[in-house]
Structure formats: C-alpha cells, structure tokens
Design an enzyme around this catalytic site. Structure first.
Site, PDB file in Angstrom:
ATOM      1  N   LYS A  33       0.855  -1.191   0.000  1.00 22.89           N
ATOM      2  CA  LYS A  33       0.000   0.000   0.000  1.00 22.89           C
ATOM      3  C   LYS A  33       0.876   1.220   0.000  1.00 22.89           C
ATOM      4  O   LYS A  33       2.001   1.193   0.514  1.00 22.89           O
ATOM      5  CB  LYS A  33      -0.887   0.027   1.247  1.00 22.89           C
ATOM      6  CG  LYS A  33      -2.148   0.829   1.064  1.00 22.89           C
ATOM      7  CD  LYS A  33      -3.171   0.036   0.274  1.00 22.89           C
ATOM      8  CE  LYS A  33      -4.448   0.803   0.042  1.00 22.89           C
ATOM      9  NZ  LYS A  33      -5.487  -0.098  -0.497  1.00 22.89           N
TER      10      LYS A  33
HETATM   11  N1  LIG Z   1     -10.963   1.665  -5.155  1.00 22.91           N
HETATM   12  C1  LIG Z   1     -10.769   0.378  -5.013  1.00 22.91           C
HETATM   13  O1  LIG Z   1     -10.582  -0.356  -5.989  1.00 22.91           O
HETATM   14  C2  LIG Z   1     -10.770  -0.249  -3.639  1.00 22.91           C
HETATM   15  C3  LIG Z   1     -10.490  -1.619  -3.550  1.00 22.91           C
HETATM   16  C4  LIG Z   1     -10.584  -2.250  -2.312  1.00 22.91           C
HETATM   17  C5  LIG Z   1     -10.929  -1.513  -1.203  1.00 22.91           C
HETATM   18  N2  LIG Z   1     -11.172  -0.166  -1.304  1.00 22.91           N
HETATM   19  C6  LIG Z   1     -11.526   0.535  -0.079  1.00 22.91           C
HETATM   20  O2  LIG Z   1     -12.839   1.055  -0.190  1.00 22.91           O
HETATM   21  C7  LIG Z   1     -12.954   2.268   0.575  1.00 22.91           C
HETATM   22  C8  LIG Z   1     -13.464   3.389  -0.334  1.00 22.91           C
HETATM   23  O3  LIG Z   1     -12.554   3.527  -1.427  1.00 22.91           O
HETATM   24  P1  LIG Z   1     -12.975   4.260  -2.777  1.00 22.91           P
HETATM   25  O4  LIG Z   1     -11.971   3.865  -3.789  1.00 22.91           O
HETATM   26  O5  LIG Z   1     -14.424   4.064  -3.041  1.00 22.91           O
HETATM   27  O6  LIG Z   1     -12.687   5.776  -2.390  1.00 22.91           O
HETATM   28  P2  LIG Z   1     -13.354   7.088  -2.998  1.00 22.91           P
HETATM   29  O7  LIG Z   1     -12.429   8.191  -2.680  1.00 22.91           O
HETATM   30  O8  LIG Z   1     -13.804   6.875  -4.396  1.00 22.91           O
HETATM   31  O9  LIG Z   1     -14.704   7.249  -2.108  1.00 22.91           O
HETATM   32  C9  LIG Z   1     -14.711   7.383  -0.732  1.00 22.91           C
HETATM   33  C10 LIG Z   1     -16.126   7.815  -0.322  1.00 22.91           C
HETATM   34  O10 LIG Z   1     -16.197   7.872   1.104  1.00 22.91           O
HETATM   35  C11 LIG Z   1     -16.646   9.168   1.496  1.00 22.91           C
HETATM   36  N3  LIG Z   1     -16.037   9.475   2.789  1.00 22.91           N
HETATM   37  C12 LIG Z   1     -14.777   9.874   3.043  1.00 22.91           C
HETATM   38  N4  LIG Z   1     -14.606  10.065   4.364  1.00 22.91           N
HETATM   39  C13 LIG Z   1     -15.774   9.747   4.943  1.00 22.91           C
HETATM   40  C14 LIG Z   1     -16.243   9.740   6.273  1.00 22.91           C
HETATM   41  N5  LIG Z   1     -15.434  10.100   7.284  1.00 22.91           N
HETATM   42  N6  LIG Z   1     -17.514   9.336   6.504  1.00 22.91           N
HETATM   43  C15 LIG Z   1     -18.306   8.978   5.484  1.00 22.91           C
HETATM   44  N7  LIG Z   1     -17.942   8.972   4.203  1.00 22.91           N
HETATM   45  C16 LIG Z   1     -16.698   9.362   3.944  1.00 22.91           C
HETATM   46  C17 LIG Z   1     -16.200  10.088   0.386  1.00 22.91           C
HETATM   47  O11 LIG Z   1     -16.956  11.318   0.377  1.00 22.91           O
HETATM   48  C18 LIG Z   1     -16.498   9.210  -0.815  1.00 22.91           C
HETATM   49  O12 LIG Z   1     -17.891   9.230  -1.111  1.00 22.91           O
HETATM   50  C19 LIG Z   1     -11.572   2.472   1.186  1.00 22.91           C
HETATM   51  O13 LIG Z   1     -11.534   1.858   2.459  1.00 22.91           O
HETATM   52  C20 LIG Z   1     -10.652   1.729   0.244  1.00 22.91           C
HETATM   53  O14 LIG Z   1      -9.437   1.346   0.845  1.00 22.91           O
HETATM   54  C21 LIG Z   1     -11.097   0.469  -2.497  1.00 22.91           C
END
Ligand SMILES: NC(=O)c1ccc[n+]([C@@H]2O[C@H](COP(=O)([O-])OP(=O)(O)OC[C@H]3O[C@@H](n4cnc5c(N)ncnc54)[C@H](O)[C@@H]3O)[C@@H](O)[C@H]2O)c1
Length: 419
Positions: free
Chosen positions: A106
């Site tokens: 990461k």
């Molecule tokens: N993008 C990927 O392929 C991927 C893969 C596996 C896991 N993840 C995990 O999924 C989660 C989200 O990732 P993503 O890629 O969708 O990110 P992103 O930046 O696209 O979206 C994050 C969302 O969460 C919201 N957010 C941020 N802080 C917040 C809070 N304190 N309370 C409520 N909402 C909040 C943001 O406004 C946004 O809507 C993370 O934990 C990430 O590690 C992502």
C-alpha cells in the site's frame, strides 16, 4: 472512537488467533507480522502561488511470498505509517483469499487533495512516483487507485515511471484509463465484487433481495457502484452518504437521481431529497433501520461506541478495516454477521490482476469476459471462506484469515527462508 486504535496490531492479533486454530508454531507465520520493506519519502511540490510544500509519502510492501506486491495508493490527510502497514497487510491476505498470485502493498501521501489544484496534484503524483520508483515495477510492486486517487492519477503514475525508464510500461500500475492499457471493468470491479458477495451471502442465508433494505456509507468508487448494482438486483437502497453526510428513506432512495447528482461531481445534498427522504449525519446513518449495512468509506467507522446500536443483521465490508476489534466482538455477541473486507472488497484486486495480465501479454479482453472471470473467482473465494466457517465454527472474518494464512504459510514453507 478510541483514539489509540491500531489497525496493524489488530491484524497481527487476528493472525495469532488464526495461527492457533491452524496449529502453527511462531516460526511458521512470524514473517507475516512484519512488512518486508517500508519506504518513507518527503515530497517537495511547487505550489501554484510559488511557495514550496513538502508532503510525507509512503510505500509499504508487506509480503511478496505469493507473487509481486500489489496495492492501492491513497491521498488523504489522515494517512500515516501504521495505517499504511495495516492496509498493506490486508492486501496480502486479500490476494491470498481470492487465490491470485500477488502479495500485498500500500502507498499513500498525507495530503488533503481537495485543497490542491489539478496541476499541484499532478506534480505531487509525479514526484511521489519518481521517489518510490526504485521499489515498484511490473515484476515487483504494482500500485492501483484507492481513496481520493483515480484512473487519471494512475495514468500520470504510469507516464512518470515510463519516462524514467525510457519506454512505455503499462504493467507498472492498474486502474489506468482504458485508452492507455486499463482493463474494461476495472473501475467498477470493487463495487461489483461487493455486489457479488452480497448476492452470494443472501443466497446462502436464504434472504430475498426485496426484503433486504441496504444502507451504504461512502458513495465513492466502491460504495456508489455497489449500491447501483445491488439496486439492479432488486435490493432497496434506503441510505447513502459521503463525507458531508447522508440521506435516508425507508421506502427506498431514488438511485437514478442520486447517481446523476453524484456522478455530476456533486456532494450529497438536499438536491437528492424526494418524498420521505431525510438528511442524516454519517454517525446516524450507521444506526438506522436496514437489513444489510455496507461501510464503504474509511477504516474504524464501526467501533465500540456504535456497534451496540447497529440495526443491520449483516455487515458487508466494502471499505478496508471499517470495523474495530472491540466492535467485532460486540457484533459477534449480538449475532450480527460480518462479511469481511478481505473477501468482500477483493473484486478490485482481481480485475487489477486481469489488467496486469493483459498489459504483460499486450491483450485487451471484452468486458463480458472480465466480469464473468471476476464472478467465478469471487464465488470460489466465498465458498472457500464459508466452508472454513462451517468446518471450524468460526466467524466469517476468522474463516477468511484461515484461508489466507494457510496459503501464505504454505508458500513460505515451500520457498524456505533465504539464505
Ligand atoms: N478503489 C478500489 O478499488 C478499492 C479496492 C478495495 C478496497 N477499497 C476501499 O474502499 C474504501 C473506499 O474507497 P474508494 O476507492 O471508493 O474511495 P473514494 O475516494 O472513491 O470514495 C470514498 C467515499 O467515502 C466518502 N467518505 C470519506 N470520508 C468519509 C467519512 N469520514 N464518513 C463517510 N464517508 C466518507 C467520500 O466522500 C467518498 O464518497 C476504502 O476503504 C478503500 O481502501 C477500495
């Protein structure tokens, strides 16, 4: 939320517990409790107003025992070394649960990207890439998007790395724009994987979609995609939020309106309100009536302060590490099922793996093929985890750790310790 909560220590504690179930001696799995390599960089960036700012960045390689390291890059003001370690470790476990030949890594930068201009963000990405370039590459460590990073940023990363090497190397990063070697289906893959896992779980538990209202915290790449696909499958989506707060309607949200609004680049606000929909805080959202809750924002959202108040009977972790250890125990005592992150959100790394294969072989696969292969892998992983759960009478989280640890320890033993 207790301030001192340490997600990396939490992961190591669960590994200890899993090892005792599996009858492992300390030497069998001790390396998995220590990231293989940690790089900390100080990134100078010229700001648009001529001042200079230095940002802290990281790339943590947790394990390469099953293959090259793999894991996203996060730009967020709360990024720190311990969070990076936990996220890297979860990647090793996740790749092992879905049985793809990757280790875990990461990276991230401690920055609030909403405060940067596009040019500042591009300079930051390029300098960060240059500084981690000695340890990344298609054969050693392949980044991808995570919170606040996207396909465009991955394109800048690929270009920077390629410029440094002198030729185009698409396989250094996944989640790129399709026009420069990205895979069809990658952007939706994590959310699609969450949907597939929910569908597998409700089939297993004999729950009808129409009687299973869902709340999703975090309407980003993962959360919004999952919500839209689950709506297509007949699940009512009753709650949705972003960092500014959420909306809730027990009769179901108008997801078409929400999709248009959010994809238009807007934060969730009163424009999504329609008959019976009310505005709620993120804290309230988690405790509202629903059958299934999908935390898809950040870590540590379900903690000892709110785990006792959650009304959902099933939690499917879209985010990495959304549930603290103390909360896990409370949920277990309350017989709330937690489908763990290292299974539920593995769809992203699976399609990243497909993208990497396509880059290495100069191929471009059809979307149907990508989605079908993703579904097959996610289903197989679900069955592996459920079998462990039933065989050993453990939680789904412990079952997923058992599946992953067996594969990681087996690989370590087969390779042996060098020298
Ligand atoms: N993008 C990927 O392929 C991927 C893969 C596996 C896991 N993840 C995990 O999924 C989660 C989200 O990732 P993503 O890629 O969708 O990110 P992103 O930046 O696209 O979206 C994050 C969302 O969460 C919201 N957010 C941020 N802080 C917040 C809070 N304190 N309370 C409520 N909402 C909040 C943001 O406004 C946004 O809507 C993370 O934990 C990430 O590690 C992502």
């Amino acid at each position: 939320m207790p301030k001192k909560y340490d997600p990396y220590q939490n992961m190591c504690d669960i590994m200890d517990e899993a090892a005792s179930f599996l009858g492992y001696a300390k030497r069998d799995y001790e390396p998995l409790k220590h990231p293989e390599r940690e790089l900390v960089v100080a990134i100078p960036v010229e700001m648009d107003d001529g001042t200079l700012e230095v940002f802290q960045g990281y790339r943590i390689q947790h394990s390469s025992v099953r293959g090259p390291c793999k894991g996203g890059i996060r730009f967020h003001q709360d990024v720190d070394l311990n969070e990076m370690r936990a996220l890297a470790g979860w990647m090793s476990l996740k790749s092992a649960v879905v049985n793809i030949p990757y280790g875990g890594a990461k990276g991230g930068v401690t920055v609030d990207p909403s405060k940067l201009s596009r040019n500042e963000l591009r300079r930051l990405t390029r300098r960060y890439t240059a500084m981690i370039s000695p340890i990344i590459g298609p054969e050693r460590d392949i980044p991808a998007p995570d919170v606040n990073t996207n396909a465009e940023i991955m394109g800048w990363l690929m270009d920077t790395y390629s410029m440094l090497k002198g030729y185009t190397i698409p396989g250094v990063v996944t989640g790129k724009p399709v026009q420069i070697g990205g895979s069809l289906g990658r952007q939706e893959a994590t959310g699609r994987g969450v949907m597939l896992t929910v569908v597998d779980y409700v089939n297993y538990a004999k729950i009808e979609p129409a009687t299973c209202p869902i709340i999703v915290q975090g309407a980003g790449n993962v959360g919004l995609t999952a919500a839209l696909l689950l709506k297509e499958k007949g699940f009512p989506i009753v709650g949705l939020s972003d960092v500014t707060g959420g909306v809730y309607n027990p009769a179901g949200l108008d997801m078409e309106r929400a999709e248009k609004h959010i994809k238009g680049g807007n934060m969730i606000d009163t424009a999504i309100l329609h008959g019976g929909t009310k505005r709620v805080t993120n804290e309230e959202l988690l405790e509202l009536d629903c059958e299934l809750l999908i935390p898809a924002a950040l870590e540590n959202q379900i903690h000892e302060g709110n785990a006792g108040k959650i009304k959902a009977t099933v939690i499917v972790e879209g985010a990495n590490g959304p549930t603290t250890k103390a909360a896990d125990q409370i949920l277990q005592d309350r017989k709330i099922v937690v489908v763990p992150d290292i299974l539920a959100n593995a769809g992203g790394v699976v399609v990243s793996y497909f993208e990497w294969i396509q880059n290495l072989d100069h191929l471009s696969w059809e979307l149907e093929r990508v989605n079908q292969m993703l579904a097959d892998i996610m289903h197989k992983a679900f069955i592996d985890v459920i079998s462990q759960m039933n065989q050993r009478n453990v939680t789904m989280r412990m079952a997923a750790y058992l599946v992953a640890m067996e594969r990681l320890v087996e690989a370590t033993k087969l390779r042996g310790i060098f020298p």
